[in-house]
Design an enzyme around this catalytic site. Structure first.
Site, PDB file in Angstrom:
ATOM      1  N   HIS A   1      -5.392   4.735   0.568  1.00 57.71           N
ATOM      2  CA  HIS A   1      -5.801   4.937   1.959  1.00 57.71           C
ATOM      3  C   HIS A   1      -5.167   6.212   2.520  1.00 57.71           C
ATOM      4  CE1 HIS A   1      -5.725   0.496   1.242  1.00 57.71           C
ATOM      5  NE2 HIS A   1      -6.901   0.544   1.837  1.00 57.71           N
TER       6      HIS A   1
ATOM      7  N   HIS B   1       0.764   4.457   7.485  1.00 53.95           N
ATOM      8  CA  HIS B   1      -0.204   4.329   8.591  1.00 53.95           C
ATOM      9  C   HIS B   1       0.471   4.322   9.967  1.00 53.95           C
ATOM     10  CE1 HIS B   1      -3.486   3.745   5.838  1.00 53.95           C
ATOM     11  NE2 HIS B   1      -2.936   2.667   5.296  1.00 53.95           N
TER      12      HIS B   1
ATOM     13  N   ASP C   1      -1.427   7.171  -2.007  1.00 56.69           N
ATOM     14  CA  ASP C   1      -1.974   5.854  -1.681  1.00 56.69           C
ATOM     15  C   ASP C   1      -3.504   5.968  -1.596  1.00 56.69           C
ATOM     16  OD1 ASP C   1      -0.873   3.072  -0.189  1.00 56.69           O
ATOM     17  OD2 ASP C   1      -2.874   3.696   0.467  1.00 56.69           O
TER      18      ASP C   1
ATOM     19  N   ASP D   1      -2.487   1.451  -4.981  1.00 55.00           N
ATOM     20  CA  ASP D   1      -3.747   0.740  -4.723  1.00 55.00           C
ATOM     21  C   ASP D   1      -4.993   1.492  -5.185  1.00 55.00           C
ATOM     22  OD1 ASP D   1      -3.013   2.451  -2.651  1.00 55.00           O
ATOM     23  OD2 ASP D   1      -3.254   0.970  -1.054  1.00 55.00           O
TER      24      ASP D   1
END
Ligand code: SP5
Ligand code: ZN
Length: 342
Positions: free
Chosen positions: A198, A160, A196, A285
């Protein structure tokens, strides 16, 4: 497969985070790395080595010098205005506000250099983030030395974090730093596959206008999930990088069966691109038990993921990103590595 890890990465140990608009216990904690390390040892993945310490210039190849300096000096500036606890940003230069003025106060700097309030900074955050980037750089060096695979047990994570901002528990973009290092050491085409849960907004933005670093990401649809403001299917790169970014946003509730076709498509792009090395941004995740996520992977599915990635047939380094179901995290992560190693 060798694993790279440093105890220094444990020094960033937030107690709390702002999640869903409330203060909650932090989930991006040292225990994540400890359980993965233990499982790597128990299941004999291979040697665990300490990272080399790389000069800062490798980080500054993808991050703004003023941002790097901000992180380095943050704790001194925070305590200088009388603060003592871990820090959360709380004011941002959104639309119509100026991002380019000289700001003296640490609160203004903190907002400028962050994308969310969910990423606490503490006294040791900089040195841990630096060690995490060194871990990724060391794994990249292993590939350059001729290893076919390597595991960078990075933490804090990176995907991120952008050119000049932190967020999503990330400070330095470990995968991005490693990709640029591979480019700077003679490799011409690098692929980053981000699995991931996200979207890897930071990594995408770093290389959005470049054809030499392909970015592929499969993740929860950002219209329903963090990071909300990037990761849609119509983002495919710009300028010389047009066509070298691809996103597969998938609905909440996605299980392995629904995920696999997107993975197949991503692998087809890899086949066409023919990268000289692949970096897998390995978030764990998507797991059904993840406390902050909404996909439905089972632990066995991570074996299948590793097996599929091995079939791409390219020297591959795994860079750990998210994954917060601590009890299963070691199993899920090592399942990918074992599935890959065959
Ligand atoms: C590296 C990484 O995985 N970073 C993730 C950052 C996510 N931050 C936002 C968390 C929002 C959690 N919302 C959970 C809703 C479930 N009830
Ligand atoms: Zn994640």
């Amino acid at each position: 497969m060798k694993t790279v890890f440093s105890e220094t990465q444990l020094a960033h140990a937030p107690a709390q985070e702002i999640s869903d608009g409330e203060l909650k216990p932090a989930v991006e904690i040292p225990a994540r790395a400890e359980i993965v390390l233990k499982t790597v040892r128990d299941r004999q993945v291979g040697d665990v080595i300490a990272p080399e310490e790389f000069p800062l210039r490798h980080i500054q190849r993808v991050h703004a010098p003023d941002y790097v300096a901000f992180l380095e000096n943050f704790w001194q500036m925070w305590t200088a205005v009388g603060r003592s606890g871990e820090a959360f940003p709380f004011v941002w230069p959104v639309r119509s506000l100026r991002v380019d003025t000289q700001i003296n106060h640490i609160d203004g700097l903190l907002g400028r250099y962050s994308m969310d309030a969910g990423t606490p900074l503490g006294a040791h955050t900089y040195k841990a983030a630096r060690a995490s980037a060194d871990t990724a750089l060391t794994a990249a060096q292993l590939l350059l030395n001729g290893e076919q695979s390597a595991f960078a047990l990075c933490r804090p994570p990176g995907h991120h974090a952008g050119f000049d901002f932190l967020g999503g528990y990330c400070f330095f973009n470990n995968a991005g730093v490693a990709a640029q290092y591979l480019r700077d050491n003679g490799l011409n085409r690098i692929a980053i596959l981000d699995v991931d849960y996200h979207h890897g907004n930071g990594t995408q933005a770093l290389f959005y206008d470049r054809p030499d670093i392909l970015f592929l990401s499969i993740h929860a649809d950002p219209k329903d999930e963090y990071p909300y403001y990037l990761g849609y299917a119509d983002e495919t790169g710009e300028h010389a990088g047009t066509g070298f970014t691809r996103n597969w946003p998938l609905p909440l509730g996605t299980n392995w069966e629904a995920y696999a076709p997107a993975l197949e498509e991503a692998c087809r792009w890899l086949l066409v691109y023919k990268p000289e090395a692949m970096i897998v941004s390995l978030g764990l995740d998507c797991f059904e038990g993840d406390p902050i996520s909404g996909f439905k992977f089972k632990s066995e599915d991570y074996l299948r993921l590793g097996e599929r990635l091995a079939k791409v047939g390219v020297p591959t380094m795994f860079v750990m990103e998210g994954g917060y179901a601590i009890d299963a995290l070691g199993t899920n992560c090592v399942n990918v590595l074992e599935g890959f190693a065959g």
